[in-house]
Write a protein that holds these residues in place. Structure first.
Motif, PDB file in Angstrom:
ATOM      1  N   GLY B  22      45.486  59.305  28.225  1.00 60.58           N
ATOM      2  CA  GLY B  22      46.463  59.876  29.143  1.00 60.58           C
ATOM      3  C   GLY B  22      46.539  59.185  30.487  1.00 60.58           C
ATOM      4  N   ALA B  23      45.592  58.297  30.762  1.00 59.20           N
ATOM      5  CA  ALA B  23      45.646  57.565  32.035  1.00 59.20           C
ATOM      6  C   ALA B  23      46.736  56.491  31.951  1.00 59.20           C
ATOM      7  N   ASP B  24      47.109  55.940  33.091  1.00 64.22           N
ATOM      8  CA  ASP B  24      48.093  54.868  33.108  1.00 64.22           C
ATOM      9  C   ASP B  24      47.413  53.519  33.266  1.00 64.22           C
ATOM     10  N   GLN B  25      47.999  52.516  32.659  1.00 63.81           N
ATOM     11  CA  GLN B  25      47.537  51.150  32.852  1.00 63.81           C
ATOM     12  C   GLN B  25      48.416  50.554  33.945  1.00 63.81           C
ATOM     13  N   LEU B  26      47.777  50.124  35.033  1.00 60.28           N
ATOM     14  CA  LEU B  26      48.517  49.601  36.179  1.00 60.28           C
ATOM     15  C   LEU B  26      48.206  48.134  36.398  1.00 60.28           C
ATOM     16  N   PHE B  27      49.254  47.336  36.558  1.00 60.68           N
ATOM     17  CA  PHE B  27      49.050  45.930  36.877  1.00 60.68           C
ATOM     18  C   PHE B  27      48.586  45.797  38.319  1.00 60.68           C
ATOM     19  N   ILE B  28      47.655  44.876  38.539  1.00 64.02           N
ATOM     20  CA  ILE B  28      47.107  44.679  39.874  1.00 64.02           C
ATOM     21  C   ILE B  28      47.679  43.423  40.511  1.00 64.02           C
ATOM     22  N   GLY B  29      48.319  43.609  41.668  1.00 56.47           N
ATOM     23  CA  GLY B  29      48.967  42.491  42.333  1.00 56.47           C
ATOM     24  C   GLY B  29      48.011  41.583  43.073  1.00 56.47           C
ATOM     25  N   LEU B  30      46.946  42.155  43.602  1.00 61.91           N
ATOM     26  CA  LEU B  30      45.983  41.360  44.365  1.00 61.91           C
ATOM     27  C   LEU B  30      44.581  41.887  44.079  1.00 61.91           C
ATOM     28  N   HIS B  31      43.722  41.005  43.582  1.00 64.37           N
ATOM     29  CA  HIS B  31      42.340  41.373  43.303  1.00 64.37           C
ATOM     30  C   HIS B  31      41.451  40.564  44.226  1.00 64.37           C
ATOM     31  N   LEU B  32      40.817  41.256  45.157  1.00 64.17           N
ATOM     32  CA  LEU B  32      39.908  40.591  46.085  1.00 64.17           C
ATOM     33  C   LEU B  32      38.496  40.727  45.544  1.00 64.17           C
ATOM     34  N   ILE B  33      37.749  39.659  45.541  1.00 62.61           N
ATOM     35  CA  ILE B  33      36.368  39.741  45.067  1.00 62.61           C
ATOM     36  C   ILE B  33      35.401  39.155  46.088  1.00 62.61           C
ATOM     37  N   HIS B  34      34.160  39.649  46.039  1.00 63.63           N
ATOM     38  CA  HIS B  34      33.106  39.125  46.915  1.00 63.63           C
ATOM     39  C   HIS B  34      31.815  39.074  46.127  1.00 63.63           C
ATOM     40  N   GLU B  35      30.751  38.664  46.796  1.00 62.89           N
ATOM     41  CA  GLU B  35      29.540  38.280  46.066  1.00 62.89           C
ATOM     42  C   GLU B  35      28.685  39.434  45.542  1.00 62.89           C
ATOM     43  N   VAL B  36      28.972  40.669  45.997  1.00 62.66           N
ATOM     44  CA  VAL B  36      28.077  41.759  45.609  1.00 62.66           C
ATOM     45  C   VAL B  36      28.470  42.404  44.286  1.00 62.66           C
ATOM     46  N   THR B  58      43.912  36.449  42.142  1.00 58.79           N
ATOM     47  CA  THR B  58      42.536  36.763  42.532  1.00 58.79           C
ATOM     48  C   THR B  58      42.128  35.886  43.707  1.00 58.79           C
ATOM     49  N   ILE B  59      41.530  36.495  44.700  1.00 60.52           N
ATOM     50  CA  ILE B  59      41.085  35.747  45.890  1.00 60.52           C
ATOM     51  C   ILE B  59      39.635  36.122  46.171  1.00 60.52           C
ATOM     52  N   ALA B  60      38.818  35.134  46.462  1.00 58.05           N
ATOM     53  CA  ALA B  60      37.401  35.403  46.695  1.00 58.05           C
ATOM     54  C   ALA B  60      36.970  34.999  48.095  1.00 58.05           C
ATOM     55  N   THR B  61      36.028  35.754  48.624  1.00 54.47           N
ATOM     56  CA  THR B  61      35.359  35.366  49.860  1.00 54.47           C
ATOM     57  C   THR B  61      33.941  35.900  49.799  1.00 54.47           C
ATOM     58  N   SER B  62      33.171  35.645  50.829  1.00 51.30           N
ATOM     59  CA  SER B  62      31.790  36.117  50.869  1.00 51.30           C
ATOM     60  C   SER B  62      31.594  36.854  52.185  1.00 51.30           C
ATOM     61  N   ASP B  63      31.059  38.081  52.114  1.00 49.47           N
ATOM     62  CA  ASP B  63      30.972  38.852  53.363  1.00 49.47           C
ATOM     63  C   ASP B  63      29.732  39.723  53.522  1.00 49.47           C
ATOM     64  N   ALA B  96      36.488  29.817  36.887  1.00 47.42           N
ATOM     65  CA  ALA B  96      37.683  30.618  36.568  1.00 47.42           C
ATOM     66  C   ALA B  96      38.942  30.108  37.258  1.00 47.42           C
ATOM     67  N   GLY B  97      38.806  29.148  38.147  1.00 47.03           N
ATOM     68  CA  GLY B  97      39.974  28.649  38.866  1.00 47.03           C
ATOM     69  C   GLY B  97      40.502  29.642  39.892  1.00 47.03           C
ATOM     70  N   ILE B  98      39.572  30.336  40.553  1.00 54.36           N
ATOM     71  CA  ILE B  98      39.959  31.332  41.556  1.00 54.36           C
ATOM     72  C   ILE B  98      39.800  30.734  42.945  1.00 54.36           C
ATOM     73  N   ARG B  99      40.784  30.962  43.797  1.00 47.41           N
ATOM     74  CA  ARG B  99      40.735  30.459  45.172  1.00 47.41           C
ATOM     75  C   ARG B  99      39.618  31.158  45.931  1.00 47.41           C
ATOM     76  N   PHE B 100      38.792  30.358  46.599  1.00 48.56           N
ATOM     77  CA  PHE B 100      37.614  30.900  47.270  1.00 48.56           C
ATOM     78  C   PHE B 100      37.601  30.460  48.725  1.00 48.56           C
ATOM     79  N   PHE B 101      37.548  31.450  49.634  1.00 48.41           N
ATOM     80  CA  PHE B 101      37.447  31.135  51.058  1.00 48.41           C
ATOM     81  C   PHE B 101      36.013  31.404  51.493  1.00 48.41           C
ATOM     82  N   GLY B 102      35.187  30.380  51.408  1.00 48.40           N
ATOM     83  CA  GLY B 102      33.765  30.542  51.709  1.00 48.40           C
ATOM     84  C   GLY B 102      33.459  30.205  53.158  1.00 48.40           C
ATOM     85  N   PRO B 103      32.217  30.455  53.568  1.00 49.91           N
ATOM     86  CA  PRO B 103      31.815  30.127  54.932  1.00 49.91           C
ATOM     87  C   PRO B 103      32.111  28.663  55.241  1.00 49.91           C
TER      88      PRO B 103
END
Lengths: 201, 487
Positions: B22-36, B58-63, B96-103
């Motif tokens: 009964g839940a909905d499947q929703l497309f995600i426009g922006l997935h932010l990821i970090h190291e934890v 998908t966009i990655a950074t470290s914080d 994975a070919g994900i853009r990463f904005f690291g230190p």
């Protein structure tokens, strides 16, 4: 390839672990410094760690040191704060299979659902009675019935409720949502292509 | 049931299917990821022999774990676990070919600070991250939700989350903010009024004149703390302030695309006749700066008020109040003014942006941090840091005796070297004052706005920042909607 580790969860039986207090947050349940491990393997050791051990590392009188049941019984707004899945992972790996409480923070409840752990809500009075019963009878069995939302104990049962979506997911064994949603990849791409902000092929 | 709100519209645009439960499947426009919260999710993906379905989204950074002390920021980190986490992220995003904005990239920072700056978060999007403060992006009229690791796995594998629609509560904030009162005070007031569990089952739509009058960074601060009010998400309808902020940012549309996107953004706004599950009103007129007195964000008062007695509180809040008096070493009936502090901390996804540092700098200019206080200023991103340095704001902090740090989550949650010791009291611009949050079981956190942190740092105790009103003001030409593209 895409395995559905789905197993229907229709009921959870076992003795209880009463953890009293409102607004118990996920920093308490799983302190941040343990999030630096990149797997969940050890999380069971860290559940309520800073409440369970004093500064000298000696065990305190925290319920997780005094009881060894698999059904946690808690008060209001349990699991508020950070979204860390490490919190329910820690409880699960410590041995918890189901939780009864006055209310749960949403992200925490969702994380429990992902792990196949029912979170059942019931009235403050019922929680108080349950917690008191467990303290007097730590080895007595409780049963969470996922279908009816009732908790059976001491020869009777009390009313409770499980969120409809979680209930369906647990009963059907489809709480592993990856497999279920992966099947809709084509529809996903279709939806995505209609969004103005998604680059066209 | 709500109808024709922004939440309903965004939901409809992103719904892929209804799921068996009964839940909905929703497309995600922006997935932010970090190291934890990503390593375990990547591992789960690998176990199932799956790949990231939408690396472009998908966009990655470290914080969380990065050291903020410039001396200890070089690799490998002294903390082996932190080093392992960052290395794992670096490897995972590369595979994975994900853009990463690291230190060192120039755009590393706290996810919810750096993404808006880059124009990544936009109206009408769904945004997720393995971090509860993802609600921040709602400031753009997006729906931002925090998710757990298993859900991160879902988004990696399918680009979607399974979700159940929440109710929508309209929070109408009337009146206008007085001098020295800011967005942080507004959201603390809302949480104080509605409670830390008031928003459970809801998303909050913030509106009204006091909200409309906020700049983008103020709106980000308000939406950031939706989760502390128990709401899964919180948002503000986009308007000219939103569009002006986005214009010219790296990932914002331009040219012909700008026009098309703007139309889409406008179309996502809640209809004038939208219906809400409920509506509450909060008055910002006469609001004084807010401070927490206890051990959860709902235990909050105006700095001019007194700490409530148990009998003044609802019955189910009395126990926690008593625990709070004990932990914080306060007495009901006292005020928080004059409460000694040991540490002052300015930063975080709540108040780690350029305008936050500018506001604090106006108080710190010509003043000095009290002798027994250690003070940390931690810009929310490398971009914020640059802007502050160029505007002369970093100098004000340094001259006032603040440590000027590198970007990261820092002592919000003590997953890095920045933490409290013993029963230190921290005047903090962060979002949580739970026991143990800042790294010490006896540590005490008082949440407040950037101006209040600055005033407390100078005074050595909690104090009303409005008494530090600097009439000359600091002359900093840069405004917050300047993306600082040349920075």
């Amino acid at each position: 390839m895409v395995s559905s580790e789905s197993m229907s969860v229709a009921e959870v039986t076992g003795s209880g672990v009463p953890v009293s207090g409102d607004d118990i947050d996920t920093d308490q349940i799983l302190p941040a410094r343990f999030l630096k491990e990149i797997t969940f393997e050890n999380m069971g050791k860290y559940a309520f760690h800073d409440e369970r051990y004093d500064d000298d590392g000696n065990p305190t009188a925290h319920p997780l040191n005094e009881y060894d049941g698999n059904i946690l019984v808690v008060n209001d707004n349990f699991g508020c704060g950070s979204s860390r899945e490490h919190a329910p992972q820690g409880l699960m790996r410590w041995g918890i299979d189901g939780i009864v409480g006055e209310s749960f923070a949403e992200i925490f409840a969702d994380n429990c659902k992902s792990l196949g752990i029912p979170t059942l809500t019931t009235s403050p009075e019922t929680v108080a009675e349950l917690q008191s019963f467990i303290k007097r009878n730590p080895d007595e069995q409780l049963t969470i019935d996922v279908r009816t939302g009732r908790v059976a104990y001491d020869g009777g049962s009390v009313n409770g409720s499980i969120d409809g979506g979680a209930q369906e997911a647990l009963l059907k064994g489809v709480y592993d949502t990856t497999a279920v949603m992966y099947a809709n990849l084509e529809a996903t791409e279709d939806t995505a292509s209609k969004l103005p902000y998604v680059d066209a092929e | 049931m709500s109808e024709n709100t922004l939440y309903d519209k965004v939901w409809d645009q992103h719904k892929v299917a209804t799921l068996p439960n009964g839940a909905d499947q929703l497309f995600i426009g922006l997935h932010l990821i970090h190291e934890v919260t990503s390593p375990q999710a990547f591992a789960m993906l690998e176990q199932r022999d799956l790949e990231v379905a939408f690396p472009d989204r998908t966009i990655a950074t470290s914080d969380h774990v990065v050291p903020t002390d410039p001396e200890t920021r070089s690799r490998p980190f002294a903390d082996e676990q932190a080093e392992t986490m960052l290395s794992a992220l670096e490897q995972n995003v590369e595979d994975a070919g994900i853009r990463f904005f690291g230190p060192g990239s120039g755009d590393q920072g706290i996810t919810h600070v750096m993404a808006p700056e880059l124009g990544l978060s936009q109206p009408g999007m769904t945004v997720v991250c393995g971090d509860s403060h993802t609600s921040t992006h709602g400031a753009f009229g997006a729906i931002g939700v925090g998710i757990g690791t298993s859900q991160i796995r879902d988004v990696f594998a399918t680009g979607c989350i399974a979700a159940e629609k929440a109710a929508v509560r309209r929070v109408e904030v009337t009146g206008s903010l007085g001098a020295g009162v800011s967005a942080k005070d507004v959201i603390l007031k809302i949480i104080g009024d509605l409670g830390v569990d008031g928003g459970v089952g809801h998303v909050y739509e913030y509106g009204g004149p006091a909200i409309r009058g906020l700049d983008m960074e103020g709106r980000l601060a308000v939406c950031n703390m939706s989760i502390e009010g128990g709401a899964r998400a919180g948002y503000i309808n986009p308007d000219e302030t939103t569009y002006a902020y986005l214009r010219g940012r790296e990932f914002a549309p331009d040219g012909q695309e700008w026009v098309q996107h703007r139309d889409y953004w406008e179309s996502m706004r809640s209809e004038p006749d939208a219906s809400y599950d409920d509506v509450v009103e909060v008055d910002a007129d006469g609001l004084a700066p807010m401070v927490t007195w206890g051990i959860n964000p709902g235990q909050v008062i105006e700095v001019t008020e007194t700490i409530p007695r148990p009998e003044d509180l609802p019955e189910n809040k009395r126990d926690t109040a008593r625990k709070a008096y004990d932990h914080m070493e306060i007495e009901p009936g006292d005020t928080m003014t004059g409460y000694d502090i040991d540490v002052a901390f300015l930063g975080t996804c709540t108040n780690g942006r350029f305008t936050d540092f500018r506001e604090a700098a106006q108080i710190l200019d010509g003043e000095h941090v009290a002798e027994d206080v250690r003070a940390l200023a931690v810009p929310g991103s490398e971009r914020v840091k640059r802007k502050c340095e160029e505007a002369g704001i970093a100098d004000v902090f340094r001259q006032a005796g603040f440590q000027w740090r590198e970007p990261g989550c820092s002592m919000c949650l003590a997953m890095n070297d920045d933490q409290l010791y013993g029963d230190e009291v921290c005047a903090s611009s962060s979002n949580r004052n739970f026991v143990g949050r800042q790294g010490s079981k006896e540590g005490r956190t008082v949440l407040m706005s950037p101006a209040m942190v600055a005033a407390a740092a100078v005074d050595g105790a909690v104090t009303d920042a409005r008494e530090y009103n600097d009439e000359d003001g600091l002359d900093t030409a840069t405004d917050e909607s300047d993306p600082g593209v040349n920075a």
